[in-house]
Design an enzyme around this catalytic site. Structure first.
Site, PDB file in Angstrom:
ATOM      1  N   SER A 128       0.703  -1.342  -0.052  1.00  0.00           N
ATOM      2  CA  SER A 128       0.053  -0.014   0.048  1.00  0.00           C
ATOM      3  C   SER A 128       0.788   1.410   0.077  1.00  0.00           C
ATOM      4  CB  SER A 128      -0.743   0.075   1.207  1.00  0.00           C
ATOM      5  OG  SER A 128      -1.345   1.123   1.517  1.00  0.00           O
ATOM      6  N   TYR A 173      -2.315  -0.455  10.313  1.00  0.00           N
ATOM      7  CA  TYR A 173      -2.373  -0.975   9.003  1.00  0.00           C
ATOM      8  C   TYR A 173      -1.051  -0.663   8.074  1.00  0.00           C
ATOM      9  CZ  TYR A 173      -4.009  -1.064   3.944  1.00  0.00           C
ATOM     10  OH  TYR A 173      -4.124  -1.302   2.680  1.00  0.00           O
TER      11      TYR A 173
HETATM   12  N1  LIG Z   1      -8.380   0.187  -1.388  1.00  0.00           N
HETATM   13  C1  LIG Z   1      -7.781   0.663  -1.300  1.00  0.00           C
HETATM   14  O1  LIG Z   1      -7.484   2.011  -1.279  1.00  0.00           O
HETATM   15  C2  LIG Z   1      -6.198   0.029  -0.970  1.00  0.00           C
HETATM   16  C3  LIG Z   1      -5.021   0.727  -1.047  1.00  0.00           C
HETATM   17  C4  LIG Z   1      -3.830   0.215  -0.876  1.00  0.00           C
HETATM   18  C5  LIG Z   1      -3.874  -1.421  -0.773  1.00  0.00           C
HETATM   19  N2  LIG Z   1      -5.175  -2.071  -0.461  1.00  0.00           N
HETATM   20  C6  LIG Z   1      -4.956  -3.496  -0.345  1.00  0.00           C
HETATM   21  O2  LIG Z   1      -5.679  -4.122  -1.366  1.00  0.00           O
HETATM   22  C7  LIG Z   1      -6.201  -5.160  -0.943  1.00  0.00           C
HETATM   23  C8  LIG Z   1      -7.543  -5.311  -1.194  1.00  0.00           C
HETATM   24  O3  LIG Z   1      -8.343  -4.450  -0.657  1.00  0.00           O
HETATM   25  P1  LIG Z   1      -9.640  -4.076  -1.348  1.00  0.00           P
HETATM   26  O4  LIG Z   1      -9.671  -2.493  -1.286  1.00  0.00           O
HETATM   27  O5  LIG Z   1     -10.031  -4.757  -2.656  1.00  0.00           O
HETATM   28  O6  LIG Z   1     -10.512  -4.530   0.080  1.00  0.00           O
HETATM   29  P2  LIG Z   1     -12.002  -4.889   0.099  1.00  0.00           P
HETATM   30  O7  LIG Z   1     -13.039  -4.156  -1.263  1.00  0.00           O
HETATM   31  O8  LIG Z   1     -12.711  -4.558   1.568  1.00  0.00           O
HETATM   32  O9  LIG Z   1     -12.220  -6.351   0.065  1.00  0.00           O
HETATM   33  C9  LIG Z   1     -11.440  -7.321   0.869  1.00  0.00           C
HETATM   34  C10 LIG Z   1     -11.085  -8.483   0.564  1.00  0.00           C
HETATM   35  O10 LIG Z   1     -10.457  -9.329   1.464  1.00  0.00           O
HETATM   36  C11 LIG Z   1     -11.208 -10.437   1.851  1.00  0.00           C
HETATM   37  N3  LIG Z   1     -10.965 -10.577   3.355  1.00  0.00           N
HETATM   38  C12 LIG Z   1     -11.266  -9.534   4.457  1.00  0.00           C
HETATM   39  N4  LIG Z   1     -11.082 -10.313   5.547  1.00  0.00           N
HETATM   40  C13 LIG Z   1     -10.742 -11.551   5.382  1.00  0.00           C
HETATM   41  C14 LIG Z   1     -10.694 -12.741   6.269  1.00  0.00           C
HETATM   42  N5  LIG Z   1     -10.683 -12.559   7.517  1.00  0.00           N
HETATM   43  N6  LIG Z   1     -10.486 -13.839   5.650  1.00  0.00           N
HETATM   44  C15 LIG Z   1     -10.173 -14.033   4.381  1.00  0.00           C
HETATM   45  N7  LIG Z   1     -10.475 -12.945   3.458  1.00  0.00           N
HETATM   46  C16 LIG Z   1     -10.850 -11.834   4.020  1.00  0.00           C
HETATM   47  C17 LIG Z   1     -12.623 -10.062   1.612  1.00  0.00           C
HETATM   48  O11 LIG Z   1     -13.521 -11.211   1.532  1.00  0.00           O
HETATM   49  P3  LIG Z   1     -14.930 -11.501   1.994  1.00  0.00           P
HETATM   50  O12 LIG Z   1     -15.509 -10.391   1.305  1.00  0.00           O
HETATM   51  O13 LIG Z   1     -15.426 -12.765   1.102  1.00  0.00           O
HETATM   52  O14 LIG Z   1     -15.195 -11.633   3.565  1.00  0.00           O
HETATM   53  C18 LIG Z   1     -12.454  -9.331   0.291  1.00  0.00           C
HETATM   54  O15 LIG Z   1     -12.752 -10.058  -0.827  1.00  0.00           O
HETATM   55  C19 LIG Z   1      -5.914  -5.300   0.570  1.00  0.00           C
HETATM   56  O16 LIG Z   1      -4.689  -5.984   0.748  1.00  0.00           O
HETATM   57  C20 LIG Z   1      -5.614  -3.850   0.792  1.00  0.00           C
HETATM   58  O17 LIG Z   1      -4.983  -3.613   1.960  1.00  0.00           O
HETATM   59  C21 LIG Z   1      -6.326  -1.256  -0.813  1.00  0.00           C
END
Ligand SMILES: NC(=O)c1ccc[n+]([C@@H]2O[C@H](COP(=O)([O-])OP(=O)(O)OC[C@H]3O[C@@H](n4cnc5c(N)ncnc54)[C@H](OP(=O)(O)O)[C@@H]3O)[C@@H](O)[C@H]2O)c1
Length: 247
Positions: free
Chosen positions: A141, A154
């Site tokens: 991130s 985080y």
């Molecule tokens: N969005 C941003 O701005 C951003 C920026 C930098 C990095 N990231 C990183 O990108 C990645 C994806 O983020 P996103 O924004 O796409 O998040 P998101 O839309 O909230 O989706 C999170 C995903 O992770 C899964 N997850 C959450 N808790 C879990 C658990 N206990 N066990 C297994 N799976 C779990 C969820 O599965 P379920 O829904 O099936 O529970 C969902 O598919 C993450 O690593 C995040 O830190 C995001």
């Protein structure tokens, strides 16, 4: 042009957000995709259905990666489903915004469990089934590189990912296994819901060179690149995919 034909990929957290987009990008490139989810079964099934509807191959796998045994269970299921895995995108993650003063031990531990412990042990447990020459993509991130929001716990989990990438890449390079990470900036997903508000949008645009809010598909192309042989000489790196954030 399909560049991943004949390959099998596991994407964790593929039910929503960036993981969902990554699953589609890998399937589009010809890979069979194992769609991992935890709670969002209907969303994961919809991802599988959409991939199959376009003539691709996909299956869904459930595992709670906050549990210590979650990665082991997921790897065991994957090993039952395939003799050889070519791509792992360890994307599942959580974030809890809190000031230093507000941060609770249980939230700190849960973020490290899902964001660091799970990818570590998932890779460990998948090593027997990972083919030589395979590609592992972790998700870091912007927060690991610069102070944004109230996200210090985080951010530390993502700093750990940047470190793991290097150590994993060096340890696994002898088998031709590459290990990299993408570091997204602010992406409009459930995790970064604030990016969908006017104030969030203004903040994102204020720190980015490119003046629009990122969508999951802005990240998935870079993940597919790292998964493919187009990046065959890239390993041990974290690639910023953030529209030029905090340059
Ligand atoms: N969005 C941003 O701005 C951003 C920026 C930098 C990095 N990231 C990183 O990108 C990645 C994806 O983020 P996103 O924004 O796409 O998040 P998101 O839309 O909230 O989706 C999170 C995903 O992770 C899964 N997850 C959450 N808790 C879990 C658990 N206990 N066990 C297994 N799976 C779990 C969820 O599965 P379920 O829904 O099936 O529970 C969902 O598919 C993450 O690593 C995040 O830190 C995001």
């Amino acid at each position: 042009m399909a560049k991943l034909s004949g390959k099998t990929a596991l994407v964790t957290g593929a039910s929503r957000g960036i993981g969902r987009a990554a699953a589609f990008a890998l399937a589009e490139a010809g890979a069979k995709v194992f769609v991992h989810y935890s709670q969002a079964a209907d969303e994961a099934e919809a991802v599988v259905a959409e991939i199959r509807g376009k003539g691709g191959e996909a299956e869904k796998f459930k595992a709670d990666l906050s549990e210590a045994t979650g990665p082991h269970q997921l790897a065991a299921e994957v090993a039952k489903a395939t003799k050889k895995l070519d791509i792992v995108v360890a994307n599942a993650g959580i974030s809890t915004a809190a000031t230093i003063e507000e941060t609770k031990v249980e939230d700190f531990d849960r973020q490290f469990a899902v964001n660091v412990r799970a990818p570590f042990f998932l890779v460990q447990q998948l090593l027997p089934v990972l083919g030589d020459g395979s590609s592992i993509v972790l998700v870091s991130s912007l927060a690991a590189r610069t102070a944004v929001g109230t996200l210090s716990a985080y951010a530390a989990t993502k700093g750990a990912i940047d470190t793991l990438v290097k150590h994993f890449a060096f340890a696994l390079g002898g088998r031709g296994i590459r290990v990299n990470a993408v570091a997204p900036g602010i992406v409009a997903t459930d995790m970064s819901n604030f990016a969908k508000t006017d104030a969030g949008k203004e903040f994102a645009l204020g720190i980015q060179a490119i003046k629009r809010v990122a969508q999951p598909t802005d990240i998935s192309g870079a993940i597919a690149f790292l998964a493919s042989d187009d990046s065959q000489w890239v390993t041990g790196d974290t690639i910023r995919v953030d529209g030029g954030s905090r340059l």
